[in-house]
Design a protein around this motif. Structure first.
Motif, mmCIF file in Angstrom:
data_model
loop_
_atom_site.group_PDB
_atom_site.id
_atom_site.type_symbol
_atom_site.label_atom_id
_atom_site.label_comp_id
_atom_site.label_asym_id
_atom_site.label_seq_id
_atom_site.Cartn_x
_atom_site.Cartn_y
_atom_site.Cartn_z
ATOM 1 N N HIS A 250 0.796 -1.222 0.000
ATOM 2 C CA HIS A 250 0.000 0.000 0.000
ATOM 3 C C HIS A 250 0.833 1.278 0.000
ATOM 4 O O HIS A 250 0.262 2.372 0.010
ATOM 5 C CB HIS A 250 -0.925 0.016 1.225
ATOM 6 N N GLY A 251 2.138 1.162 -0.024
ATOM 7 C CA GLY A 251 2.986 2.334 -0.054
ATOM 8 C C GLY A 251 3.434 2.777 1.324
ATOM 9 O O GLY A 251 2.804 2.467 2.334
ATOM 10 N N ALA A 252 4.558 3.502 1.343
ATOM 11 C CA ALA A 252 5.076 4.020 2.608
ATOM 12 C C ALA A 252 4.159 5.111 3.145
ATOM 13 O O ALA A 252 3.317 5.655 2.437
ATOM 14 C CB ALA A 252 6.490 4.556 2.407
ATOM 15 N N ASN A 253 4.335 5.442 4.410
ATOM 16 C CA ASN A 253 3.502 6.452 5.067
ATOM 17 C C ASN A 253 4.399 7.314 5.936
ATOM 18 O O ASN A 253 4.941 6.850 6.932
ATOM 19 C CB ASN A 253 2.424 5.775 5.911
ATOM 20 N N SER A 254 4.565 8.564 5.555
ATOM 21 C CA SER A 254 5.465 9.449 6.298
ATOM 22 C C SER A 254 4.747 10.273 7.348
ATOM 23 O O SER A 254 5.362 11.138 7.975
ATOM 24 C CB SER A 254 6.180 10.392 5.325
ATOM 25 N N GLU A 255 3.454 10.024 7.572
ATOM 26 C CA GLU A 255 2.687 10.857 8.497
ATOM 27 C C GLU A 255 2.531 10.259 9.887
ATOM 28 O O GLU A 255 2.414 10.986 10.866
ATOM 29 C CB GLU A 255 1.298 11.131 7.922
ATOM 30 N N VAL A 256 2.518 8.931 9.995
ATOM 31 C CA VAL A 256 2.203 8.323 11.286
ATOM 32 C C VAL A 256 3.350 8.505 12.274
ATOM 33 O O VAL A 256 3.188 9.065 13.350
ATOM 34 C CB VAL A 256 1.868 6.827 11.112
ATOM 35 N N ILE A 257 4.529 8.021 11.942
ATOM 36 C CA ILE A 257 5.705 8.186 12.792
ATOM 37 C C ILE A 257 6.725 8.970 11.992
ATOM 38 O O ILE A 257 7.459 8.413 11.181
ATOM 39 C CB ILE A 257 6.283 6.828 13.229
ATOM 40 N N ASN A 258 6.737 10.274 12.214
ATOM 41 C CA ASN A 258 7.604 11.165 11.432
ATOM 42 C C ASN A 258 8.561 11.849 12.393
ATOM 43 O O ASN A 258 8.275 12.879 12.971
ATOM 44 C CB ASN A 258 6.752 12.194 10.681
ATOM 45 N N VAL A 360 22.972 11.648 11.468
ATOM 46 C CA VAL A 360 23.753 11.076 10.368
ATOM 47 C C VAL A 360 23.108 9.826 9.786
ATOM 48 O O VAL A 360 23.148 9.601 8.572
ATOM 49 C CB VAL A 360 25.192 10.763 10.841
ATOM 50 N N VAL A 361 22.488 8.994 10.631
ATOM 51 C CA VAL A 361 21.978 7.700 10.170
ATOM 52 C C VAL A 361 20.457 7.733 10.020
ATOM 53 O O VAL A 361 19.927 7.785 8.919
ATOM 54 C CB VAL A 361 22.406 6.562 11.117
ATOM 55 N N VAL A 362 19.737 7.701 11.135
ATOM 56 C CA VAL A 362 18.276 7.690 11.083
ATOM 57 C C VAL A 362 17.732 8.330 12.356
ATOM 58 O O VAL A 362 18.259 8.078 13.447
ATOM 59 C CB VAL A 362 17.739 6.241 10.927
ATOM 60 N N PRO A 363 16.700 9.190 12.256
ATOM 61 C CA PRO A 363 16.189 9.894 13.436
ATOM 62 C C PRO A 363 15.092 9.140 14.189
ATOM 63 O O PRO A 363 14.434 9.719 15.043
ATOM 64 C CB PRO A 363 15.629 11.182 12.831
ATOM 65 N N ALA A 364 14.887 7.860 13.866
ATOM 66 C CA ALA A 364 13.769 7.130 14.458
ATOM 67 C C ALA A 364 13.883 7.041 15.975
ATOM 68 O O ALA A 364 12.876 7.022 16.684
ATOM 69 C CB ALA A 364 13.685 5.728 13.850
ATOM 70 N N VAL A 365 15.109 6.949 16.495
ATOM 71 C CA VAL A 365 15.322 6.876 17.943
ATOM 72 C C VAL A 365 15.684 8.273 18.419
ATOM 73 O O VAL A 365 16.720 8.811 18.054
ATOM 74 C CB VAL A 365 16.453 5.891 18.291
#
Length: 692
Positions: A250-258, A360-365
């Protein structure tokens, strides 16, 4: 180990778990456990999550929310297999979400204490001080301040992470099946725990493996650390496989956890957060504490839990061990774990390694301050070791009795410090009972599974509060009843959410007609969500439908009756969904969203047949750029100029499901005037209309 020793060990573990739960109940108050201890903000999210697991057994879907579509949560990280399993089991004994929530919350004290006891015994602690240390670690202020976050409040994984780190840095390879089974079980329990603790474990595994390789001159330690890191992340990823498959279809979703990397700075850890206690502490000077917390709150930070004087004392002694001459009484793990504590602080501190990782890597954490729990356990372990050393200097005949008394004194001092004041000193809000009373009346007056539209509509999760409505207040209707279907809880970035936002924006006459055609039986007005207290919308609804049928006791909610004329969602002009490369919508969906560079939108055709869709939007840019818009095989090239909105209109055949609209640019993102974000272009006033 003899059978007698095994029985004594089992009794010690049971006693430790029971003591930690008893302390928690004494602080919380036994009479409060029949209802939610907190009924606002994130606690509402947690209660809804527990209720969903009890009723559906599924984390991914909930037919009672996001009416008329039903909620899907495949975009949310599914991060705690152990928690979901435990809640399902507890749900077999009660269908009351608050009771199950509280039961699991108390279970977290026992699980954390038992894990801490096992870890302290592995670190050579005798039974009495190990039990004392385990109870203190399980009853940290963090545990009481995190009632609204079930996953975080059950931090049993932290002692297991420390033991795995010590194994990599200090001890020889396990000998025998039982020793290997214990370590594998510890690693597995970490992997099926909360996402944050899995990530902490993976980071510490890499560091510990590297230190072990240097200390023991064995590359196998580094390889073992890497294997543990990959294993933890791999098992965690497997628990999210259903969500990954859904997003692939269904495609990525950038709104739920941004997440944003800049959030990692205020959410980092600091020495003051570890050392300065919370407001109302029995021993701390109130002016200092109040001034600090006010300054910290206004800076946008998330206050990490105070770790307590016992842990602080032990942590200071542990770190000093790196700079002072090594003593005979220090166990083999002392210096390696002292080095680990320094690494943990550098990882979690503001502007530290964790923040660098986010940039630098990913802002998820982002909330690296939560790794303070590792420091808290290291401090407890060091304090217990120091206590044993002091007692060991006494005559051998007196040691057992003195060690037991000293352990009791350690618990007493620690609890006196850590439990002042109780975060649950006040009785739970009456709002919960008022919601339940209102829902009893509504369920008696409406058909089973009747749909209730809630206004104002709020995206889910992590949406900003609407006026005075508060975080997750839109979930209270769902929590108070059992048989109705609610429009709340629609995941942001998906069609159900954009449809409900579009419905909420219609003029009142059109909205009533569209709601009735879509099968809704009632309109729930959250008065605190409107600047005028709902006066305007209630006047319009009263003119069309008559006075409200029900009103909440505190007059914060009114409910109007509708007469359904259909049961399928009507076609509405909606906003496209943000797929990738965008920040969140600024305002309602379709209002405006800035991109980071190349990005994509998604148009959802909810029917089972192809339809011609029309996408209209305005594009704005900070610098001149060429924009290439691709839909299927159709490619359109446009020129965007600063200060002049570019109107874009596209018509295409939308197949059932999702259709991607790709937006690529020849210029990189540019730092905005505020300096807060690098922006490329924005889309605003974006609408999707399906041709008849």
């Amino acid at each position: 180990m003899s059978r007698r020793e095994q029985a004594q060990a089992a009794a010690a573990y049971l006693l430790t778990g029971a003591l930690s739960v008893a302390v928690a109940i004494a602080i919380i108050g036994r009479n409060n456990l029949g209802g939610p201890l907190k009924y606002d903000r994130d606690a509402l999210w947690g209660l809804a999550y527990v209720k969903q697991l009890i009723e559906t057994g599924s984390f991914w879907e909930n037919p009672a929310l996001a009416a008329p579509f039903g909620a899907t949560y495949y975009d949310l990280p599914h991060d705690f297999v152990a928690e979901i399993t435990a809640i399902r089991v507890l749900g077999l004994f009660s269908d009351d979400a608050a009771v199950v929530y509280n039961a699991y919350y108390l279970l977290g004290f026992a699980c954390t204490a038992v894990a801490a006891l096992w870890a302290l015994r592995r670190l050579d602690a005798a039974w009495p001080p190990a039990i004392a240390g385990a109870v203190l670690f399980a009853t940290l202020p963090f545990h009481f301040l995190r009632y609204g976050h079930l996953s975080l409040s059950n931090y049993y994984a932290i002692p297991l992470i420390v033991v795995c780190s010590a194994q990599l840095m200090v001890w020889p390879a396990p000998k025998g099946r039982r020793a290997w089974a214990a370590l594998v079980a510890a690693a597995l329990l970490i992997a099926i725990g909360p996402a944050y603790y899995v990530i902490f474990g993976a980071a510490l595994a890499l560091f510990s493996g590297a230190i072990g390789a240097l200390r023991l001159a064995s590359w196998k330690r580094a390889a073992a650390g890497l294997a543990l890191c990959v294993g933890l992340l791999g098992v965690f990823s497997l628990s999210n496989i259903e969500g990954r498959l859904y997003q692939a279809e269904h495609g990525a979703n950038s709104e739920v956890i941004n997440r944003s990397a800049r959030a990692s700075e205020p959410l980092g850890m600091s020495l003051t957060e570890l050392a300065i206690p919370f407001k109302g502490h029995r021993l701390a000077p109130e002016p200092v504490v109040s001034l600090y917390h006010h300054a910290h709150r206004t800076s946008g930070g998330e206050i990490a839990a105070y770790v307590g004087i016992v842990s602080l004392f032990g942590l200071a002694a542990l770190v000093l061990g790196l700079f002072l001459r090594e003593r005979d009484w220090q166990p083999d793990w002392w210096r390696p774990l002292a080095a680990l504590s320094v690494f943990v602080f550098l990882l979690g501190t503001k502007g530290g390694i964790g923040s660098l990782f986010a940039w630098v890597v990913v802002p998820a954490v982002r909330s690296w301050n939560r790794i303070s729990l590792v420091l808290a356990f290291l401090g407890v372990a060091a304090a217990v070791t120091l206590l044993q050393h002091v007692v060991s200097r006494l005559p051998e005949s007196r040691r057992p009795q003195v060690l037991a008394l000293a352990s009791v004194a350690l618990v007493a001092v620690g609890l006196f410090d850590q439990t002042s004041p109780s975060p649950f000193s006040a009785k739970p809000s009456m709002a919960y009972e008022q919601d339940r009373a209102l829902l009893v009346e509504m369920e008696q007056g409406l058909p089973k599974h009747a749909r209730v539209f809630q206004t104002p509509h709020v995206s889910y999760p992590e949406a900003r509060p609407v006026h005075k409505e508060g975080h997750y207040a839109h979930l209270r209707g769902y929590l108070g009843g059992t048989t109705l279907r609610w429009s709340a809880g629609a995941a942001g970035g998906r069609h159900a959410n954009t449809w409900l936002h579009a419905m909420d924006a219609l003029p009142i006459t059109e909205r009533i007609a569209a709601l009735q055609e879509s099968g809704f039986h009632a309109v729930w007005v959250e008065r605190r969500g409107f600047t005028d207290g709902g006066a305007s919308i209630e006047a319009e609804l009263t003119a069309q439908l008559g006075p409200p049928r029900w009103t909440r006791q505190d007059e914060s909610v009114s409910v109007f009756l509708l007469k359904p004329t259909g049961d399928q969602p009507v076609d509405l002009t909606t906003a496209p969904q943000l797929a990738s490369g965008f920040f969140r919508w600024e305002g309602p969906p379709g209002r405006r969203a800035w991109s980071r560079g190349d990005a994509s939108l998604r148009v959802t055709n909810p029917t089972g047949e192809p339809h011609t869709a029309r996408l209209d939007m305005h594009v704005d840019t900070l610098v001149p750029r060429e924009l290439t818009v691709t839909v299927g095989s159709e490619v359109t090239t446009l020129q965007a100029t600063p200060g002049r909105s570019l109107k874009v209109s596209l018509e295409f055949v939308a197949e059932p499901g999702s259709t991607a609209v790709s937006l690529s640019t020849d210029q990189p993102a540019t730092l905005a005037r505020s300096g807060a974000r690098a922006l490329a272009f924005s889309v605003r006033d974006a609408t999707v209309t399906f041709q008849p």
